[in-house]
Design an enzyme around this catalytic site. Structure first.
Site, short mmCIF file in Angstrom:
data_model
loop_
_atom_site.label_atom_id
_atom_site.label_comp_id
_atom_site.label_asym_id
_atom_site.label_seq_id
_atom_site.Cartn_x
_atom_site.Cartn_y
_atom_site.Cartn_z
N LYS A 77 -6.67 4.10 8.46
CA LYS A 77 -5.73 5.04 7.86
C LYS A 77 -6.27 6.46 7.89
O LYS A 77 -5.56 7.42 8.18
CB LYS A 77 -5.43 4.62 6.42
CG LYS A 77 -4.51 3.40 6.35
CD LYS A 77 -4.35 2.90 4.94
CE LYS A 77 -3.33 1.77 4.87
NZ LYS A 77 -3.29 1.16 3.56
N SER A 115 0.81 -1.22 0.00
CA SER A 115 0.00 0.00 0.00
C SER A 115 0.84 1.27 0.00
O SER A 115 0.32 2.37 -0.12
CB SER A 115 -0.96 0.00 1.19
OG SER A 115 -0.28 0.39 2.35
#
Ligand SMILES: Nc1ncnc2c1ncn2[C@@H]1O[C@H](COP(=O)(O)OP(=O)(O)OP(=O)(O)O)[C@@H](O)[C@H]1O
Ligand SMILES: [Mg+2]
Length: 806
Positions: free
Chosen positions: A728, A685
């Site tokens: 996140k 990611s």
């Protein structure tokens, strides 16, 4: 036998003979004995009528009354009758003095009495040192003998030793020693003095050995007796002490144990085991080590709950009330818990029905477990699995091990004291496995509704029913939980709180809890919202609220201290506001602002998902003179390296669009660093973040500050979706970031993100790296790169070095 016609030679003569029983008469000794047998009396009378000399020889067998000459030893002693006295019973008591050895030549029976023709044996008296040595040795042996057997006739032996003549000494000693008739006869038959002394030495030595043996056996027996006596005595004393202290004695105690076993409500198997052990215990000496082992085992069987059950609350409305009381927010989770409780009431053993709370630290996983116990009226026990590597910790050690104990599961059941507690398996993700066996395998059995009603603990050694236990697991991350175990779990994610949620949690729960814990009354002070926000923003940086709670606690302690040293006035209310917080907690720990103070070249901000929740990480890229290679530093996994490679290729392919010369790239090495501590667990990611850092460095254009991004990148520059969006974004929000770059395919995940967070962020959904760069890089036209850094070097074409890692 020799024949003598008329006169026998001088050393051969006829004498009346008396066969004697049980004794051997030696020369040079005086002996008193009784004569009763008719033949013997007649022989005596004849002797008395003559020169009073008589021949005395021992019978082979003392029990024979009328021995034939053959049944009498052929060597005897000639003796002189010193005294004779007729007794009333017809027996005659005589005192005879032995004179010399003699061998029978012929024996005749004359008028009922034996007459023996005997030859006097010569005295063989050797001389010399050997004889002296033997005498000396005998002296020592006699002394030793006397020491070992002081009961023997000490005087007689000592007198015998005083004989000057070796031959006399030997015979006197022989007659006094308590040895068998056979041995005595043997001595009599040895004519040589030296040989006789030698034989005496042998006999004395054997005698001494026998005595010594006797003595050691005796002392051993004695010692054993003493030990047994001592133990008996001590045990009696213990009993007496116990009685004095009001304790029950052994018997009563065993009775009580028996009663307890019967009352414990055990399964038949367990009861049988317990009774068996009790019988063993009865047979053991009290207070013995074995006894303690047995007793401990029985105690365990008794103290584990078999039938005891807490009354469960079935009322869902009430359960909801409790859940809301204990925790703020978490609406979805609570809803799920209530559904779960409902299903549990309807279905007996719902499949795969272990709840597992997954999320960063301090979000309330453990305390939710506690709350569920309260909501359902069950006992609560927590088993921390962090660092458990040994199967035996779950299942116990066999009783044959010294100090063996049941495993944690059974220990927890004992602690709960009921068969239906909530058993929280805390931190299942921290479970280890090594050569001592795999604890997760044991756990699988515990959690399997098909198997756990016959759970076997190695120590308990009987089946135990765990089917009524409400198991809940917690974990920080999922990926370390063995798949087989994950399969049994129903995952509920708790991803962390927003600032507003934290404020509410603090106001409703943490402040009151800490105030109470530190002895403060709610009306004594006021923790203002600004105060709490100050703590949240500047003293903590976390997904959960654990540190928040700790810092609040720390404020409360400081206030408590102040109240004690200067008690507050009546009705006075102290207030903890932002300034007060700073005063109490010292310098600010975290600054609430973007990671980068200003936009910088080669510095990109990424969003990662780690076990402590969402994280913000910075990736740096720097150009140095070189040959087109890439160096990666930081703690990176394989996935991340591949991701970096993809990012580089993708940026290279865009060299022209980014106004970079390919040759320029070839003359530079790119160094990419990912700081430790922020290594994302979800591998690729960080792809677009690395690509952005590279592009920024190569094109010499700064990355906008307060922009954070996450997304996987392909070689062609496509941006792929990633996991952990909610975590996140919460992290980005926490860090005060305002712009987010997110893969378009992750749009669906945004519904999970609290509105408050979503609204505070400018979220850009992208599909390609070009879009990423357009959002991330400053607008300044990238022309400086080629000219500013170094003159382009057109001539040296060298192949790329690929990626190196250090
Ligand atoms: N939603 C909430 N409402 C009220 N209190 C909460 C909430 N979430 C967490 N807390 C409180 O925060 C503290 C920490 O929670 P807890 O110990 O349950 O964390 P955890 O998720 O088990 O963390 P870890 O993974 O470190 O074990 C507890 O005192 C708990 O009561
Ligand atoms: Mg916990």
């Amino acid at each position: 036998m020799e024949e003598y016609s008329d006169r026998p030679p001088a050393d051969v003569a006829w004498y009346p003979m008396v066969p004697i029983r049980d004794v051997v008469i030696f020369p040079f000794t005086k002996v008193a004995f009784k004569i009763g047998r008719a033949g013997s009396v007649r022989a005596l009378e004849q002797a008395l009528a003559g020169d009073r000399m008589i021949f005395l020889a021992t019978q082979h067998d003392a029990t024979v009354d009328e021995p034939t000459p053959e049944q009498i030893y052929g060597i005897g002693t000639l003796g002189k009758i010193l005294q004779s006295q007729k007794q009333e019973n017809g027996q005659i008591k005589v005192v005879v003095e032995g004179r010399e050895r003699a061998t029978t030549v012929r024996v005749e029976n004359a008028e009922g009495a034996f007459m023996a023709l005997v030859r006097r044996a010569p005295v063989v008296n050797e001389e010399g040192t050997r004889l002296d040595a033997l005498i000396q040795k005998i002296g020592q042996l006699v002394e030793q003998h006397l020491r070992l057997a002081p009961d023997t006739q000490t005087d007689a032996l000592q007198t015998a030793l005083r004989n000057q003549e070796p031959s006399h000494l030997a015979d006197a000693l022989a007659s006094q020693l308590r040895i068998s008739v056979e041995d005595k006869q043997g001595l009599l038959e040895i004519f040589s003095t030296q040989a006789r002394l030698q034989r005496l030495v042998e006999l004395l030595e054997t005698e001494i050995e026998k005595r010594q043996l006797d003595r050691t056996i005796q002392t051993r027996v004695k010692r054993q007796m003493e030990k047994a006596q001592k133990e008996y005595y001590l045990n009696e004393q213990i009993k007496a002490i116990h009685k004095e202290l009001g304790r029950k004695d052994e018997k009563a105690e065993l009775e009580e144990l028996k009663k307890k076993i019967e009352e414990a409500g055990m399964t038949d198997e367990a009861k049988e085991k317990a009774m068996q052990e009790l019988h063993r215990l009865e047979a053991m000496p009290p207070m013995s080590a074995e006894g303690t082992v047995s007793r401990t085992y029985i105690d365990w069987l008794i103290s584990v709950p078999w039938k005891q059950k807490s009354k469960e609350i079935k009322d869902l409305a009430k359960a909801e009330e409790v859940l809301n009381e204990d925790h703020f927010g978490l609406a979805k989770i609570k809803e799920r818990i209530l559904e779960y409780l409902a299903v549990r009431q309807l279905v007996k053993n719902p499949k795969g029905s272990i709840l597992c709370f997954v999320g960063p630290p301090g979000v309330g996983k453990t305390s939710l477990g506690k709350s569920i116990a309260r909501a359902t009226g069950r006992k609560f026990v927590r088993l921390s699995l962090g660092g458990v590597r040994d199967e035996a910790e779950i299942r116990g050690h066999r009783r044959t091990y010294i100090g063996a104990l049941p495993g944690q599961i059974i220990q927890m059941m004992k602690k709960a004291g009921a068969v239906n507690p909530v058993l929280l398996l805390d931190e299942v993700d921290k479970l280890g496995a090594d050569f001592r066996g795999d604890p997760s395998a044991a756990l699988l059995e515990v959690l399997d509704p098909e198997q756990n009603h016959t759970f076997q603990d190695h120590y308990l050694d009987v089946e135990y029913d765990l089917s009524k236990v409400f198991f809940i697991a917690t974990a920080n991350v999922l990926h370390t939980i063995p798949p087989a175990l994950q399969d049994r779990l129903e995952i509920l994610r708790l991803s962390g709180y927003t600032e507003r949620e934290k404020l509410e949690i603090a106001k409703r729960h943490l402040v009151p809890k800490q105030a109470e814990g530190n002895g403060l009354k709610p009306d004594q002070f006021d923790f203002t919202d600004e105060g709490i926000l100050e703590v949240i923003r500047h003293y903590t940086r976390e997904a959960g609220v654990r540190n928040l709670e700790r810092e609040i606690g720390s404020c409360c302690r400081k206030l408590a201290r102040k109240f004690v040293s200067e008690p507050p006035a009546e009705n006075a209310k102290d207030s903890i506001d932002a300034a007060r917080v700073r005063e109490m907690l010292g310098p600010i720990k975290f600054r609430q602002q973007g990671i980068a103070a200003q936009s910088e070249i080669g510095l990109a901000t990424g969003l990662a998902w780690t076990e402590i929740g969402g994280e913000v990480l910075q990736i740096e890229a720097t150009l140095v003179k070189g040959r087109g290679g890439v160096t990666l530093t930081g703690k990176l996994g394989d996935v991340m390296q591949e991701s970096a490679q993809a990012a580089l290729t993708c940026i290279r392919a865009r060299a022209e669009r980014l106004a970079m010369s390919l040759d320029f790239i070839r003359k530079r090495d790119l160094h990419i660093h990912i700081p430790e501590g922020a290594i994302p667990k979800d591998g690729p990611s960080a792809g677009i973040t690395m690509a952005t850092a590279m592009a920024s460095a190569l094109a010499h254009v700064p990355v906008r500050k307060n922009v954070a991004m996450t997304g996987e990148i392909t070689l062609r520059g496509k941006v792929l979706p990633i996991g952990g969006v909610k975590e996140k974004l919460l992290a980005a929000h926490r860090f005060g970031i305002d712009t987010i770059i997110l893969p378009k395919d992750n749009e669906k995940d945004l519904v999970e993100v609290p509105e408050e967070v979503r609204d505070s962020l400018n979220i850009n959904l992208v599909e390609s790296i070009d879009e990423v760069l357009s959002y991330a890089l400053e607008d300044s036209v990238p022309t400086a790169a080629a000219t500013d850094e170094a003159p382009p070097l057109w001539n040296t074409e060298q192949p790329s070095q690929g990626i190196q890692t250090r």
